[in-house]
Design an enzyme around this catalytic site. Structure first.
Site, PDB file in Angstrom:
ATOM      1  CB  VAL A 385      -0.903   0.028   1.249  1.00 49.51           C
ATOM      2  CG1 VAL A 385      -1.855   1.209   1.192  1.00 49.51           C
ATOM      3  CG2 VAL A 385      -1.681  -1.275   1.381  1.00 49.51           C
ATOM      4  CE  LYS A 403      -6.203  -1.261   0.700  1.00 52.65           C
ATOM      5  NZ  LYS A 403      -7.198  -2.158   1.240  1.00 52.65           N
ATOM      6  CG  ASP A 496     -12.449  -8.241   9.733  1.00 48.52           C
ATOM      7  OD1 ASP A 496     -12.348  -8.361  10.974  1.00 48.52           O
ATOM      8  OD2 ASP A 496     -11.481  -8.390   8.965  1.00 48.52           O
TER       9      ASP A 496
HETATM   10  P1  AMP Z   1      -5.271  -2.832   4.124  1.00 45.24           P
HETATM   11  O1  AMP Z   1      -4.774  -3.776   3.111  1.00 45.24           O
HETATM   12  O2  AMP Z   1      -6.475  -2.067   3.678  1.00 45.24           O
HETATM   13  O3  AMP Z   1      -5.475  -3.441   5.489  1.00 45.24           O
HETATM   14  O4  AMP Z   1      -4.114  -1.710   4.290  1.00 45.24           O
HETATM   15  C1  AMP Z   1      -2.882  -1.989   4.916  1.00 45.24           C
HETATM   16  C2  AMP Z   1      -2.366  -0.768   5.627  1.00 45.24           C
HETATM   17  O5  AMP Z   1      -2.130   0.297   4.713  1.00 45.24           O
HETATM   18  C3  AMP Z   1      -3.369  -0.196   6.643  1.00 45.24           C
HETATM   19  O6  AMP Z   1      -3.273  -0.798   7.890  1.00 45.24           O
HETATM   20  C4  AMP Z   1      -2.962   1.266   6.691  1.00 45.24           C
HETATM   21  O7  AMP Z   1      -1.885   1.436   7.575  1.00 45.24           O
HETATM   22  C5  AMP Z   1      -2.479   1.530   5.277  1.00 45.24           C
HETATM   23  N1  AMP Z   1      -3.575   2.124   4.473  1.00 45.24           N
HETATM   24  C6  AMP Z   1      -4.507   1.478   3.760  1.00 45.24           C
HETATM   25  N2  AMP Z   1      -5.336   2.341   3.159  1.00 45.24           N
HETATM   26  C7  AMP Z   1      -4.929   3.572   3.506  1.00 45.24           C
HETATM   27  C8  AMP Z   1      -5.389   4.898   3.218  1.00 45.24           C
HETATM   28  N3  AMP Z   1      -6.456   5.110   2.444  1.00 45.24           N
HETATM   29  N4  AMP Z   1      -4.732   5.927   3.752  1.00 45.24           N
HETATM   30  C9  AMP Z   1      -3.652   5.715   4.542  1.00 45.24           C
HETATM   31  N5  AMP Z   1      -3.182   4.500   4.857  1.00 45.24           N
HETATM   32  C10 AMP Z   1      -3.800   3.437   4.353  1.00 45.24           C
END
Ligand code: AMP
Length: 733
Positions: A385, A403, A496
């Site tokens: 990410v 992502k 979740d």
């Molecule tokens: P996820 O795969 O959605 O769980 O994202 C992994 C990590 O990336 C999260 O725990 C955040 O720390 C960071 N992250 C994801 N989306 C965002 C966003 N829109 N803005 C800032 N950090 C993000």
């Protein structure tokens, strides 16, 4: 009197020395003159010191909630030598791109008031959505008006969020016939944006379980197909890009009796049309009955006939609560692909044969050249990410999170990865993470969302332990509840919900994220396999969802209660190190998490309500939002904290003292939790055995002189953990 002394009245016995910050160079003075920058009010006695205006208030913080702003500060370091310090709030509204600011004017309301505030907090309501405001908090005292000096204030800049429209308040009846009622209404007082449409809900009085919803872009509708001489109840709500406002109050109108003359000649063609429509409807209904049930129309493969024939029939189909469990109904309805303009229900991307079609229906394709990747900020299940910037032609550059799907993915991984975008793209709410678009036509495949500067909520809270006011924490919780209300209104069950799946931005606005289907749980390291298969994040999940996979908005409410607990305890792990099996067992036996430290009683009560065993007794997200709004409006209601000594009792039944099996001595225990420095203190105060330690309360710790909150927490949590282990039979008695 000689210089430096004065006598206010000739009757006084002796001369007095000039009070502080005043002087006299002359003999026989009746008063002393104030030093430069010091003043004396007319009402101040000559024996009183001269005083000066206070310095500026300090440490002002803001909490933005849609179009309300709560400000809190601490008193000035220098009160100017007076006790009559009060505060004044100046409000300026700024147009962001032009940098022009103007006075806010009369429509902003200040609670409790704008001038003469004695307390160090204030709430401003009825601000405009999406607007930059500057608030100046000025400290004044009895001599401020005498001082020509500069104003002493601290200023706070905030940007309000998008807010849903206010309710429709004026509804008028139009033509009324025996089978139809026409209505018109006025736009809400505060639309807070462009009204996209209105939703009109109506039902026969006392028959609320079977209602019809129609949508209208105009401010008039005619409800048809009604029974003669019957009272119908109407409620209307408006929708903007921020979502729906609340429904108006109920308006009741009665259709005319069968034999009454129609109020209007023009009714005749309408009756003719409605008879025709009625015949068609009858034919359609009979058709449904022959081919299966009515609801199959809503949930089966997209039968365009159904949608075209009579949209409101589909609605009845989806929403008639008379016979079925409402959740089951929603599923029937949502699984269909019938797209009615403006109907805001979540469509499961799994129901698309081609998942790519779902992505492109709900997510905008972005050209990779519009994206600049800046740095890696996290790791997702499918790849990194990153943060970066998005510059779409003709639009402002935006900070975004990106992502990426790692190379070498399988088709299923690509589908699952983009599934999240297909879901997120259906939502539009200030407390739901906003999807900017996807990149699928080039590699790497990317999902682009708004950027949340403070990352995930659990990590953010752990990093800032103890740093927020209760109102700020409640503001965060309010945002999460508002996002969840929106999701549940759309028929989406999150499954979740946990602080790790909430993102928080620089304004402390919390947004629900991490959408997916089965993927969500595969992805979550907290999810564990249950005996019935399937992965579930046990600590956050309602018992009925663990036991028989009954995932509903009510099970999301349970998880929300756990999120409340996580927030108030600054990211503590629910049930600490208990095993999943022990958590399931304790919850089944009726034990619940104890109140976090320093938790307002009203919040803990709400947590306990969310953890009701009977899912129908849990509050709805709408009720939670309303309750939190009430608490925010009335911050004194948060002052009553859960009694420190009763904190532990909830998770624990009445049991004996701690077993001595875990630690042989108080010293060993304190060393193990890195609190060895307090061993002597404990021993000296009679806590020399583990049995005695078991009785320690937070009050005791404070009395003993353990003043650091972090240490209090560590000790109390360790005690609690031992007690939890005890009830689960893990510590031998
Ligand atoms: P996820 O795969 O959605 O769980 O994202 C992994 C990590 O990336 C999260 O725990 C955040 O720390 C960071 N992250 C994801 N989306 C965002 C966003 N829109 N803005 C800032 N950090 C993000």
């Amino acid at each position: 009197c000689r210089p430096g002394f004065f006598k206010a009245s000739p009757h006084s016995q002796s001369c007095s020395k000039c009070p502080p910050h005043s002087y006299t160079n002359e003999e026989a003075s009746t008063s002393c003159v104030c030093e430069k920058d010091y003043f004396r009010r007319e009402s101040d006695p000559p024996t009183m010191a001269c005083t000066r205006p206070p310095s500026a208030p300090r440490n002002a913080i803001s909490n933005v909630n849609e179009t309300s702003v709560f400000l809190e500060w601490i008193p000035p370091a220098d009160t100017g030598g007076r006790k009559d310090v009060s505060y004044y709030i100046a409000c300026k509204k700024c147009i962001s791109h032009a940098g022009v600011c103007e006075e806010c004017g009369g429509q902003v309301r200040y609670l409790p008031r704008q001038i003469g505030l004695k307390n160090t907090s204030v709430m401003m309501v009825d601000l405009l959505a999406h607007t930059n405001y500057t608030f100046e908090i000025e400290a004044v005292n009895g001599v401020s008006s005498l001082s020509p000096g500069i104003r002493q204030y601290v200023s706070v800049n905030v940007t309000t969020n998008q807010a849903a429209p206010s309710p429709v308040t004026i509804v008028k009846k139009g033509k009324i016939a025996k089978n139809s009622i026409s209505l018109s209404w006025q736009e809400p007082d505060r639309p807070n944006g462009i009204i996209l449409e209105y939703e009109i809900k109506y039902f026969e009085k006392d028959q609320e379980t079977s209602y019809t919803i129609i949508k209208s872009k105009e401010t008039t509708i005619t409800a048809e197909g009604l029974k003669p001489a019957s009272v119908y109840v109407f409620q209307i709500r408006a929708r903007t890009a921020a979502g729906y406002g609340v429904f108006s109050r109920r308006f009741e109108f009665e259709t005319t009796p069968v034999f009454a003359a129609s109020s209007d000649e023009s009714q005749i063609p309408i009756i003719a049309v409605s008879v025709t429509v009625g015949v068609i409807l009858l034919a359609v209904v009979i058709g449904f009955l022959l081919s299966g049930s009515c609801c199959e129309c809503g949930c089966g493969r997209a039968s365009s006939l159904c949608a075209v024939a009579h949209p409101s029939l589909i609605w009845r189909c989806g929403y008639s609560k008379a016979k079925q469990d409402p959740e089951e109904e929603k599923m029937h309805f949502h699984n269909g692909h019938i797209k009615l303009p403006g109907v805001r229900t979540y469509i499961d991307p799994h129901t698309y044969e081609d998942p790519n079609q779902a992505v492109h229906e709900f997510a905008k394709e972005i050209e990779a050249s519009c994206i600049t990747i800046e740095r890696v900020i996290g790791a997702g299940e499918f790849g990194e990410v990153c943060s970066g910037r998005l510059k779409l032609p003709g639009k402002r550059e935006l900070p975004v999170a990106i992502k990426t799907l790692k190379v070498g993915y399988t088709e299923k991984q690509r589908r699952d990865f983009l599934g999240e975008a297909s879901i997120m793209g259906q939502f539009d709410h200030p407390n739901i993470i906003h999807l900017e678009g996807v990149v699928t036509k080039s590699k790497p495949v990317m999902i682009v969302t708004e950027y949340m500067e403070n990352g995930s909520l659990d990590t953010f809270l752990k990093k800032n332990d103890g740093q927020f006011t209760v109102i700020q924490l409640v503001g965060m919780l309010r945002g999460i509840a508002a996002g969840m209300k929106y999701l549940s209104d759309m028929g989406y069950v999150h499954r979740d919900l946990a602080a790790r799946n909430i993102l928080i931005n620089s304004n402390l606005v919390c947004k629900v994220s991490d959408f997916g289907l089965s993927r969500v749980l595969e992805d979550d390291p907290e999810a564990a396999y249950t005996t019935r298969g399937g992965k579930i994040p046990i600590r956050w999940t309602a018992p009925e969802a663990i036991a028989f996979r009954k995932f509903t908005s009510a099970s999301d409410v349970w998880s929300y209660g756990i999120v409340m607990w996580e927030v108030v305890s600054y990211g503590e792990r629910p049930y600490w190190e208990m095993t999943n099996q022990d958590v399931i067992k304790a919850v089944e036996e009726g034990y619940r998490l104890p109140s976090p430290m320093d938790c307002p009683a009203a919040l803990y009560q709400l947590m306990l309500d969310c953890w009701q065993k009977d899912r129908n007794s849990r509050p709805k997200f709408e009720e939670i939002v309303n309750m939190l709004d009430k608490l925010i409006r009335n911050p004194s209601s948060l002052k009553t904290l859960v009694n420190a000594s009763s904190r532990v009792s909830n998770l624990l039944s009445d049991h004996g003292p701690l077993g001595s099996g875990a630690y042989r001595s108080v010293g060993e225990w304190l060393e193990a939790i890195k609190m060895g420095r307090y061993t002597e203190l404990f021993m000296e105060n009679g806590y020399s055995s583990m049995d005695a330690v078991a009785q320690v309360t937070l009050e005791d710790l404070r009395r003993l002189g353990v003043t650091l909150v972090g240490h209090q927490k560590k000790i109390m949590n360790s005690l609690q953990e031992m007690k939890v282990q005890l009830i689960n039979g893990m510590v031998p008695l």
